[in-house]
Design a protein around this motif. Sequence first.
Motif, PDB file in Angstrom:
ATOM      1  N   GLU A 249       0.836  -1.191   0.000  1.00  0.00           N
ATOM      2  CA  GLU A 249       0.000   0.000   0.000  1.00  0.00           C
ATOM      3  C   GLU A 249       0.879   1.252   0.000  1.00  0.00           C
ATOM      4  O   GLU A 249       1.869   1.332   0.729  1.00  0.00           O
ATOM      5  N   SER A 250       0.495   2.227  -0.803  1.00  0.00           N
ATOM      6  CA  SER A 250       1.297   3.444  -0.971  1.00  0.00           C
ATOM      7  C   SER A 250       0.453   4.697  -0.796  1.00  0.00           C
ATOM      8  O   SER A 250       0.768   5.747  -1.352  1.00  0.00           O
ATOM      9  N   ARG A 251      -0.618   4.577  -0.036  1.00  0.00           N
ATOM     10  CA  ARG A 251      -1.545   5.688   0.139  1.00  0.00           C
ATOM     11  C   ARG A 251      -0.865   6.930   0.683  1.00  0.00           C
ATOM     12  O   ARG A 251      -1.086   8.042   0.203  1.00  0.00           O
ATOM     13  N   GLY A 252      -0.037   6.776   1.697  1.00  0.00           N
ATOM     14  CA  GLY A 252       0.588   7.924   2.339  1.00  0.00           C
ATOM     15  C   GLY A 252       1.476   8.712   1.400  1.00  0.00           C
ATOM     16  O   GLY A 252       1.415   9.941   1.346  1.00  0.00           O
ATOM     17  N   ALA A 253       2.294   8.002   0.633  1.00  0.00           N
ATOM     18  CA  ALA A 253       3.210   8.688  -0.291  1.00  0.00           C
ATOM     19  C   ALA A 253       2.441   9.405  -1.389  1.00  0.00           C
ATOM     20  O   ALA A 253       2.789  10.530  -1.776  1.00  0.00           O
ATOM     21  N   LEU A 254       1.392   8.787  -1.919  1.00  0.00           N
ATOM     22  CA  LEU A 254       0.616   9.441  -2.971  1.00  0.00           C
ATOM     23  C   LEU A 254      -0.131  10.653  -2.417  1.00  0.00           C
ATOM     24  O   LEU A 254      -0.238  11.685  -3.082  1.00  0.00           O
TER      25      LEU A 254
END
Length: 324
Positions: A249-254
């Motif tokens: 999951e890459s929600r924070g970076a996006l």
Amino acid sequence: MPIPAQHHAPPPRWTQLPVWLGVAACLAGLAAFRMWSEVAAGRVAENLALMALAALLAWPLRRWRGMSWASALAVVWLGLLAWMGGVLPVVAVAALALAAIVLGRLVVREGPVPYALLTGLALVAGVLGWLLPLPVHQPWTYGSLGVLAVVLGRRGLARDLRTMQTGWREQVAAAPLAAALAVSLAGLASTGSWLPTLQHDDLAFHLGLPWQLQLEGRYALDPTHQAWALAAWAGDVLQAVPQVLVRAESRGALNLLWLLAGGAALWRLSTLLGMVPGLRWATLAAWASLPLVGALMGGMQTETAASAVTVALAALALEPSGAG
């Protein structure tokens, strides 16, 4: 990502009046409704402690590397996000941003980089959105296409990166204290990106698309599984790109990318309104300090992306004829 102002006649100073009227209205509201009585002292103390910690970590960069406070703080906040959310998601989102700028330049050939970035992200979301049910969503397909885009557009991309770097240094030097404050508040807002995905809407719907693409390589447009399955959101499609690439999951970076894109668009808007650098940084600081901005960093709501796009559209409406 501030950018140098284009050389055109600035609007008259009275156009900044709404900004000062907004400040006056805010102070009047605080006094009339005694808003200070509702402030959570513990939460304020936590925020101040985080800002102090970031400043402490930034001090060696300032002292021994000669970096400005704004640049040092930016490095620290980015490093904290990579520590809390993972290095690979940050790298994957950075790669997505670079590819998006290259693709955006196919449409926005000149003008500020934020326009190209947001246009490129829209193109990525649109193309992948039509391909959702096909079994083509694999790390090697995303990765190879991204690398191809960056290689083919490397010259223009290098020029855009140099423009952003030069613009950042110039605008920070023009108002270093205001810049440091704006970066600190933006970093504080970004702490919402450190949290795991917990919001109900995210768990019930938004995460389904990225995880299906990661696990199955395709998205089932089946309303029997989820009522919203036939209305895949562009933000969720973009969430899937770095997740498929790094299998995490890459929600924070996006979300941090959306925060930066929104700030860059707001900077362009304030530049077009003729604001001095200090006031532009103050505008960014006021925006980053809005509670909703920090809250959006912790979820996958469409308002996170829509905020950046809306501000960019407002700035585009004020561009001189033929710009962009």
